[in-house]
Design a protein around this motif. Structure first.
Motif, PDB file in Angstrom:
ATOM      1  N   ALA A  53       0.814  -1.219   0.000  1.00 23.03           N
ATOM      2  CA  ALA A  53       0.000   0.000   0.000  1.00 23.03           C
ATOM      3  C   ALA A  53       0.846   1.266   0.000  1.00 23.03           C
ATOM      4  O   ALA A  53       0.364   2.336  -0.382  1.00 23.03           O
ATOM      5  CB  ALA A  53      -0.943  -0.001   1.204  1.00 23.03           C
ATOM      6  N   SER A  54       2.108   1.148   0.394  1.00 22.78           N
ATOM      7  CA  SER A  54       2.940   2.346   0.491  1.00 22.78           C
ATOM      8  C   SER A  54       4.187   2.272  -0.385  1.00 22.78           C
ATOM      9  O   SER A  54       5.140   3.005  -0.172  1.00 22.78           O
ATOM     10  CB  SER A  54       3.354   2.569   1.949  1.00 22.78           C
ATOM     11  OG  SER A  54       4.094   1.461   2.415  1.00 22.78           O
ATOM     12  N   THR A  55       4.175   1.389  -1.378  1.00 22.56           N
ATOM     13  CA  THR A  55       5.342   1.217  -2.238  1.00 22.56           C
ATOM     14  C   THR A  55       5.055   1.723  -3.644  1.00 22.56           C
ATOM     15  O   THR A  55       3.987   1.494  -4.186  1.00 22.56           O
ATOM     16  CB  THR A  55       5.776  -0.260  -2.274  1.00 22.56           C
ATOM     17  OG1 THR A  55       6.113  -0.657  -0.949  1.00 22.56           O
ATOM     18  CG2 THR A  55       6.988  -0.459  -3.165  1.00 22.56           C
ATOM     19  N   PHE A  56       6.041   2.400  -4.201  1.00 17.94           N
ATOM     20  CA  PHE A  56       5.948   3.001  -5.520  1.00 17.94           C
ATOM     21  C   PHE A  56       7.211   2.683  -6.303  1.00 17.94           C
ATOM     22  O   PHE A  56       8.239   2.340  -5.732  1.00 17.94           O
ATOM     23  CB  PHE A  56       5.792   4.522  -5.410  1.00 17.94           C
ATOM     24  CG  PHE A  56       4.505   4.934  -4.770  1.00 17.94           C
ATOM     25  CD1 PHE A  56       3.424   5.319  -5.547  1.00 17.94           C
ATOM     26  CD2 PHE A  56       4.360   4.911  -3.387  1.00 17.94           C
ATOM     27  CE1 PHE A  56       2.229   5.676  -4.962  1.00 17.94           C
ATOM     28  CE2 PHE A  56       3.173   5.265  -2.795  1.00 17.94           C
ATOM     29  CZ  PHE A  56       2.102   5.650  -3.581  1.00 17.94           C
ATOM     30  N   TYR A  57       7.102   2.795  -7.616  1.00 24.59           N
ATOM     31  CA  TYR A  57       8.263   2.702  -8.496  1.00 24.59           C
ATOM     32  C   TYR A  57       8.585   4.103  -8.995  1.00 24.59           C
ATOM     33  O   TYR A  57       7.687   4.913  -9.194  1.00 24.59           O
ATOM     34  CB  TYR A  57       7.964   1.815  -9.716  1.00 24.59           C
ATOM     35  CG  TYR A  57       7.670   0.380  -9.380  1.00 24.59           C
ATOM     36  CD1 TYR A  57       8.679  -0.465  -8.934  1.00 24.59           C
ATOM     37  CD2 TYR A  57       6.393  -0.131  -9.525  1.00 24.59           C
ATOM     38  CE1 TYR A  57       8.407  -1.795  -8.641  1.00 24.59           C
ATOM     39  CE2 TYR A  57       6.113  -1.460  -9.231  1.00 24.59           C
ATOM     40  CZ  TYR A  57       7.130  -2.288  -8.791  1.00 24.59           C
ATOM     41  OH  TYR A  57       6.858  -3.586  -8.496  1.00 24.59           O
ATOM     42  N   LEU A  76      13.570   2.541  -9.454  1.00 24.78           N
ATOM     43  CA  LEU A  76      13.707   2.422  -8.007  1.00 24.78           C
ATOM     44  C   LEU A  76      12.429   1.859  -7.408  1.00 24.78           C
ATOM     45  O   LEU A  76      11.333   2.179  -7.857  1.00 24.78           O
ATOM     46  CB  LEU A  76      13.978   3.794  -7.374  1.00 24.78           C
ATOM     47  CG  LEU A  76      15.188   4.550  -7.892  1.00 24.78           C
ATOM     48  CD1 LEU A  76      15.270   5.907  -7.216  1.00 24.78           C
ATOM     49  CD2 LEU A  76      16.461   3.754  -7.669  1.00 24.78           C
ATOM     50  N   VAL A  77      12.573   1.044  -6.370  1.00 25.54           N
ATOM     51  CA  VAL A  77      11.454   0.621  -5.547  1.00 25.54           C
ATOM     52  C   VAL A  77      11.536   1.493  -4.293  1.00 25.54           C
ATOM     53  O   VAL A  77      12.555   1.507  -3.602  1.00 25.54           O
ATOM     54  CB  VAL A  77      11.538  -0.884  -5.196  1.00 25.54           C
ATOM     55  CG1 VAL A  77      10.358  -1.299  -4.325  1.00 25.54           C
ATOM     56  CG2 VAL A  77      11.607  -1.729  -6.464  1.00 25.54           C
ATOM     57  N   GLY A 134      10.083   8.996   0.622  1.00 30.05           N
ATOM     58  CA  GLY A 134      10.178   7.550   0.762  1.00 30.05           C
ATOM     59  C   GLY A 134      11.622   7.093   0.735  1.00 30.05           C
ATOM     60  O   GLY A 134      12.521   7.846   0.368  1.00 30.05           O
ATOM     61  N   ILE A 135      11.821   5.844   1.139  1.00 29.86           N
ATOM     62  CA  ILE A 135      13.162   5.264   1.208  1.00 29.86           C
ATOM     63  C   ILE A 135      13.333   4.273   0.050  1.00 29.86           C
ATOM     64  O   ILE A 135      12.466   3.437  -0.209  1.00 29.86           O
ATOM     65  CB  ILE A 135      13.375   4.545   2.560  1.00 29.86           C
ATOM     66  CG1 ILE A 135      13.139   5.523   3.729  1.00 29.86           C
ATOM     67  CG2 ILE A 135      14.746   3.914   2.636  1.00 29.86           C
ATOM     68  CD1 ILE A 135      14.019   6.755   3.721  1.00 29.86           C
ATOM     69  N   VAL A 136      14.465   4.385  -0.636  1.00 28.04           N
ATOM     70  CA  VAL A 136      14.766   3.480  -1.747  1.00 28.04           C
ATOM     71  C   VAL A 136      15.182   2.130  -1.155  1.00 28.04           C
ATOM     72  O   VAL A 136      16.102   2.057  -0.342  1.00 28.04           O
ATOM     73  CB  VAL A 136      15.892   4.041  -2.638  1.00 28.04           C
ATOM     74  CG1 VAL A 136      16.278   3.042  -3.720  1.00 28.04           C
ATOM     75  CG2 VAL A 136      15.469   5.375  -3.247  1.00 28.04           C
TER      76      VAL A 136
END
Length: 146
Positions: A53-57, A76-77, A134-136
């Motif tokens: 739910a909180s992850t993006f590319y 990047l994730v 966000g954190i990579v």
């Protein structure tokens, strides 16, 4: 300012794509005859994404992190649920733009540090519109393009 811009995309977890997987690992030394076949499958969404739910590319644009082996065009994730820690590679939103930098957290200041000697660190001050977005967690590269 030395920005590395990103195009941000949400992760889609409804897709499942299982790919053949060499479960025993792939030797970087001498090949093993026991690895002549693939035993199981892997779903990269499950492997790379711990918090869907909180992850993006994000696709990297620029070269400010090239000495960290993050190149223009890499994917990047980015996990927005992780608490930033000193030394993390982070996607930050500063003054209306996204940038990727290492973060250095000090008592009264945050530094955004590039991994390219051609760029200067950015000192984040109260005057900046700033957010650690966000954190990579992973960097996906096309090794054939270079």
């Amino acid at each position: 300012m030395n920005k590395t811009n990103l195009k941000i995309h949400p992760s889609v977890q409804s897709l499942k794509l299982s790919l053949p997987y060499a479960d025993g690992g792939i030797k970087a030394g001498f090949p093993s005859p026991a690895q002549d076949y693939m035993e199981s499958a892997i779903d990269l969404n499950k492997e790379l994404i711990k918090h869907p739910a909180s992850t993006f590319y994000g696709r990297v644009k620029g070269d400010s992190m090239i000495d960290a082996n993050v190149h223009d065009g890499d994917i990047l994730v980015i996990d927005k649920s992780l608490e930033p820690q000193n030394g993390d590679m982070a996607v930050c939103f500063i003054d209306g733009e996204f940038t990727i930098k290492y973060i250095r957290l000090e008592k009264d200041v945050i530094w955004l540090e590039p991994a390219n000697e051609n760029y200067e660190p950015i000192k984040v001050t109260i005057e900046n519109d700033f957010l650690i977005w966000g954190i990579v967690t992973y960097c996906i590269q096309n090794k054939r393009r270079r």
